[in-house]
Design a protein around this motif. Structure first.
Motif, mmCIF file in Angstrom:
data_model
loop_
_atom_site.group_PDB
_atom_site.id
_atom_site.type_symbol
_atom_site.label_atom_id
_atom_site.label_comp_id
_atom_site.label_asym_id
_atom_site.label_seq_id
_atom_site.Cartn_x
_atom_site.Cartn_y
_atom_site.Cartn_z
ATOM 1 N N LEU A 235 -5.210 45.259 0.650
ATOM 2 C CA LEU A 235 -4.767 45.385 2.161
ATOM 3 C C LEU A 235 -3.650 46.136 2.504
ATOM 4 N N PRO A 236 -3.501 46.915 3.534
ATOM 5 C CA PRO A 236 -2.495 47.759 4.036
ATOM 6 C C PRO A 236 -1.243 46.726 4.048
ATOM 7 N N GLY A 237 0.005 47.240 3.665
ATOM 8 C CA GLY A 237 1.198 46.489 3.598
ATOM 9 C C GLY A 237 1.248 45.042 2.636
ATOM 10 N N GLY A 238 0.052 45.091 1.886
ATOM 11 C CA GLY A 238 -0.156 43.948 1.064
ATOM 12 C C GLY A 238 1.064 43.863 0.010
ATOM 13 N N GLY A 239 0.390 44.653 -1.177
ATOM 14 C CA GLY A 239 1.371 44.870 -2.098
ATOM 15 C C GLY A 239 1.871 43.831 -2.791
ATOM 16 N N ALA A 240 2.619 43.968 -3.996
ATOM 17 C CA ALA A 240 3.158 42.877 -5.090
ATOM 18 C C ALA A 240 3.818 41.688 -4.324
ATOM 19 N N THR A 241 4.786 41.959 -3.629
ATOM 20 C CA THR A 241 5.528 40.910 -2.834
ATOM 21 C C THR A 241 4.784 39.847 -2.149
ATOM 22 N N LEU A 242 3.927 40.127 -1.127
ATOM 23 C CA LEU A 242 3.158 39.227 -0.566
ATOM 24 C C LEU A 242 1.961 38.538 -1.422
ATOM 25 N N ALA A 243 1.678 39.183 -2.631
ATOM 26 C CA ALA A 243 0.657 38.575 -3.630
ATOM 27 C C ALA A 243 1.304 37.543 -4.210
ATOM 28 N N SER A 244 2.520 37.680 -4.655
ATOM 29 C CA SER A 244 3.060 36.551 -5.539
ATOM 30 C C SER A 244 3.614 35.199 -4.511
ATOM 31 N N PHE A 245 4.078 35.608 -3.445
ATOM 32 C CA PHE A 245 4.249 34.590 -2.494
ATOM 33 C C PHE A 245 2.842 33.552 -2.266
ATOM 34 N N SER A 246 1.824 34.482 -1.884
ATOM 35 C CA SER A 246 0.541 33.819 -1.516
ATOM 36 C C SER A 246 0.056 33.056 -2.929
ATOM 37 N N ALA A 247 0.270 33.565 -4.042
ATOM 38 C CA ALA A 247 -0.455 33.049 -5.224
ATOM 39 C C ALA A 247 0.319 31.601 -5.472
ATOM 40 N N SER B 153 -3.331 48.125 -5.430
ATOM 41 C CA SER B 153 -2.733 48.907 -4.252
ATOM 42 C C SER B 153 -2.930 50.360 -4.331
ATOM 43 N N PHE B 154 -3.559 50.856 -5.398
ATOM 44 C CA PHE B 154 -3.639 52.442 -5.607
ATOM 45 C C PHE B 154 -5.128 52.377 -5.072
ATOM 46 N N ILE B 155 -5.849 51.619 -4.941
ATOM 47 C CA ILE B 155 -7.309 51.941 -4.534
ATOM 48 C C ILE B 155 -7.336 52.606 -3.178
ATOM 49 N N PRO B 156 -6.725 52.074 -2.043
ATOM 50 C CA PRO B 156 -6.832 52.734 -0.933
ATOM 51 C C PRO B 156 -6.211 54.357 -0.862
ATOM 52 N N LEU B 157 -5.043 54.359 -1.730
ATOM 53 C CA LEU B 157 -4.596 55.727 -1.963
ATOM 54 C C LEU B 157 -5.462 56.505 -2.769
ATOM 55 N N LEU B 158 -6.339 56.162 -3.741
ATOM 56 C CA LEU B 158 -6.891 57.218 -4.562
ATOM 57 C C LEU B 158 -8.316 57.424 -4.070
ATOM 58 N N THR B 159 -9.011 56.464 -3.218
ATOM 59 C CA THR B 159 -10.279 56.610 -2.535
ATOM 60 C C THR B 159 -10.324 57.164 -1.245
ATOM 61 N N LEU B 160 -9.404 56.720 -0.298
ATOM 62 C CA LEU B 160 -9.424 56.995 1.016
ATOM 63 C C LEU B 160 -8.307 57.931 1.369
ATOM 64 N N GLY B 161 -7.296 57.961 0.646
ATOM 65 C CA GLY B 161 -6.327 59.029 0.690
ATOM 66 C C GLY B 161 -5.356 58.403 1.544
ATOM 67 N N ILE B 162 -5.316 57.101 2.037
ATOM 68 C CA ILE B 162 -4.322 56.233 2.779
ATOM 69 C C ILE B 162 -3.499 55.570 1.972
ATOM 70 N N PRO B 163 -2.223 55.726 2.015
ATOM 71 C CA PRO B 163 -1.192 54.818 1.305
ATOM 72 C C PRO B 163 -1.272 53.465 2.136
ATOM 73 N N SER B 164 -1.227 52.337 1.442
ATOM 74 C CA SER B 164 -1.110 51.060 2.041
ATOM 75 C C SER B 164 0.366 50.581 2.215
#
Lengths: 152, 502
Positions: B266-278, B314-325
């Protein structure tokens, strides 16, 4: 800091509002001569003006409620690191083109170290010499950054 | 079969001695900065970006990626041993990890964290390999309207999922967009917002802004907080976890991996949000939620797996769509751009060795991290005793050389110093500068696509709701906006990030 209740205004938020509104207004003034164009053919002024207007709007939305909130101070500003680091960087920029990398790097590390009052001269000088040698070897010699090492 | 061939191609690229070396350097550097508090991965990558200019494209990108996921490992080491999270994403790891360390189970906590991260990294790497071709095939059907809607969704979602006040983040994105417009307009040749300065006609370099706002401003703010409190290191005992630990943590690792892989997308997701949610998920499903915070192994395993999975996916949106999240991916985007590669669907077809090489190197990098981390934990911890006084002049020097070497101009260095001051003021205003980078990178893309979309339809904006993908994105954006206004959602969002501020 004043006692709570006597003063109002969330200072960090007011500063934010000031920044947003200020930058937005600056952008509007600077893009005033740019052609706005139409939706079908957007001119160079289309996006800047829209973005600036939005920015001013966001600034107002942040700022107005902050006026009424209880006082909340900004973290104290300490001038020493702010001024010393900035002077060190700007000095480096001028020195590196006119006096070469070695002089500039020594200047940067030695002046930069003054930002922290705890440093001892011996450590600072050793650090400056070490970092300059490392920088000259890795960046200038190995990676080929286009900088003269010594004054011309 | 083709999938395996491509993966083999990737491993072939990633296993060359040079690339393997850069992967190792990246992983080591990442661990180092992860261990050292006060130096974040964003600033480090900003400093090293100019250096990758001198490397071959794949090598540079492999190294930068290594720094990013390496920092997730390093951050957890200090979180466990000294209750000092090196990165924002390991803040929750410290809650249970440090308690475990105080009970003499530091080794078990670190091993579970490392093995959990490795497992999560492996899964997320496979997710990239599988999702890459599918998503980029899908992205090939994107027209300008789809891109505009996708970017709007991405920018807005990034502000909501990131911590901190949403309005300020939106303002920072707008400032970023504005900075991205400085220079000559690509379509009409008019110069915009340049103050008439010749040096600004080509626009502002990403590195100038990144180093100013993250490198310089961070040094100044760090120096303001004087006095580093004494660090007490918990004793390291046996490293290998007990069978009990394994039994308690494997489900947590699986859940963390899942949640991390998904949130990283998800855009804006990344590592910090993931660890808090987990962590909060683990607390909810646990049979003994009251024990969390007293040193339960699930409380370490889940967030560590999640932050590593998210860092990779979080590399997926960048590598496939060209959009950094997120802002880290904005950095990676500009690393690609330095080498003249525009990330997106075409990379996969035209330069498959870049995509697959990066994917393979991520897996190798994760393996390297386990190998270098477990035996070297003692060494990393000793690094904590290096005072900031000796570190910051070095960072300062690398920043200055980096900015100068871009164009060999005084102007860039002075401009970066100016952005340093601006970044300092932003920090005083409690504005997180990350979204600014995202806006800056996406600004030109957004404007070009918006213009193109409007040119095709001759100014008829209904194209955005007529095309199904675009409509979906816009509906999602509206739903997000609506959620944001709802008080119950705001409360939940506040709770999700509450522990971070503590």
């Amino acid at each position: 800091m004043a006692a709570p209740g006597t003063q109002r205004g969330d200072r960090p938020d007011l500063l934010t509002a000031g920044l947003f509104i200020g930058i937005g207004m600056l952008g509007l003034v600077m893009s005033r001569h740019l052609d706005f164009g139409s939706l079908a053919r957007m001119g160079p002024g289309f996006m800047p003006r829209i973005v600036c207007l939005l920015l001013v709007a966001v600034g107002l939305i942040v700022g107005i409620p902050a006026l009424r909130r209880p006082a909340h101070a900004i973290e104290a500003v300490r001038a020493r690191p702010l001024v010393v680091i900035t002077v060190a960087i700007v000095g480096f920029a001028f020195a590196v083109t006119h006096f070469g990398f070695v002089a500039a790097s020594l200047w940067l590390v030695i002046t930069g170290s003054l930002a922290d009052p705890g440093g001892r001269w011996r450590t600072v000088l050793l650090l400056a010499a070490g970092l300059t040698a490392f920088g000259a070897l890795v960046f200038v010699k190995t990676l080929g950054v286009q900088v003269p090492l010594w004054p011309l | 079969m083709e999938f395996l061939d491509l993966l083999m191609l990737g491993f072939g690229e990633a296993m060359t001695p040079a690339n393997l070396g850069f992967c190792l350097i990246g992983a080591l550097l990442g661990t180092l900065i992860g261990v050292l508090p006060g130096i974040g991965p964003t600033a480090t990558i900003a400093v090293l970006l100019p250096i990758t200019f001198f490397l071959p494209p794949l090598a540079g990108i492999i190294m930068l990626a290594g720094i990013y996921y390496g920092a997730q490992y390093g951050g957890s080491t200090t979180a466990v041993l000294v209750n000092l999270p090196g990165e924002a994403s390991s803040v929750v790891t410290a809650l249970d990890g440090y308690q475990m360390a105080r009970q003499g189970r530091a080794g078990a906590a670190l091993a579970v964290a490392a093995l959990g991260s490795f497992f999560a990294g492996t899964v997320a790497t496979f997710a990239i390999a599988l999702a890459g071709p599918t998503l980029s095939g899908f992205a090939l059907s994107f027209g300008p309207a789809e891109y505009v809607s996708l970017m709007l969704f991405g920018l807005l979602a990034a502000t909501i999922l990131a911590s901190g006040p949403v309005l300020k983040a939106i303002g920072m994105i707008l400032i970023g967009l504005l900075l991205g417009m400085v220079g000559t307009d690509a379509e009409t040749g008019a110069e915009r917002l340049t103050f008439g300065a010749l040096e600004l006609f080509d626009g502002i370099d990403f590195i100038v802004i990144a180093i100013g706002v993250f490198g310089f401003a961070e040094i100044i703010t760090n120096l303001e907080r004087s006095g580093s409190e004494g660090v007490s290191v918990a004793p390291l005992t046996r490293l290998w976890p007990t069978r009990e630990d394994f039994r308690a943590s494997w489900r947590a690792v699986l859940r963390g991996t899942g949640i991390g892989t998904f949130l990283g997308l998800l855009p804006g997701g990344g590592a910090t949000l993931a660890s808090f949610s987990a962590y909060s998920l683990e607390k909810k499903v646990s049979r003994h939620p009251q024990k969390f915070g007293t040193g339960v192994v699930e409380g370490v395993a889940a967030p560590e797996a999640a932050n590593n999975a998210a860092a990779q996916s979080s590399f997926i949106p960048l590598l496939t769509l060209g959009i950094p999240s997120n802002n880290m991916m904005a950095m990676m985007l500009s690393a690609f751009m330095i080498h003249g590669i525009t990330p997106g669907p075409s990379v996969l077809t035209n330069q498959p060795e870049i995509f697959w090489g990066l994917v393979a190197s991520m897996w190798i990098g994760n393996l390297l991290l386990v190998i270098i981390n477990l035996p070297l934990i003692g060494l990393w911890v000793r690094l904590l005793t290096v005072p900031y006084r000796l570190l910051y002049p070095a960072i300062l020097l690398f920043c200055c050389i980096g900015v100068y070497s871009m164009n060999n101009r005084i102007f860039d260095v002075v401009l970066a110093a100016g952005f340093g001051l601006l970044g300092y003021v932003f920090r005083k205003a409690n504005c997180e500068p990350g979204p600014l980078l995202l806006g800056f990178v996406l600004g030109p893309l957004l404007e070009a696509n918006l213009r193109r979309a409007m040119l095709i339809t001759q100014g008829d904006p209904s194209i955005f709701v007529e095309r199904p993908i675009s409509l979906t994105m816009l509906v999602a954006t509206v739903i997000l906006l609506a959620l944001m206004i709802m008080p119950s959602f705001r409360k939940t969002r506040g709770e999700a990030f509450q522990e971070e501020e503590a």
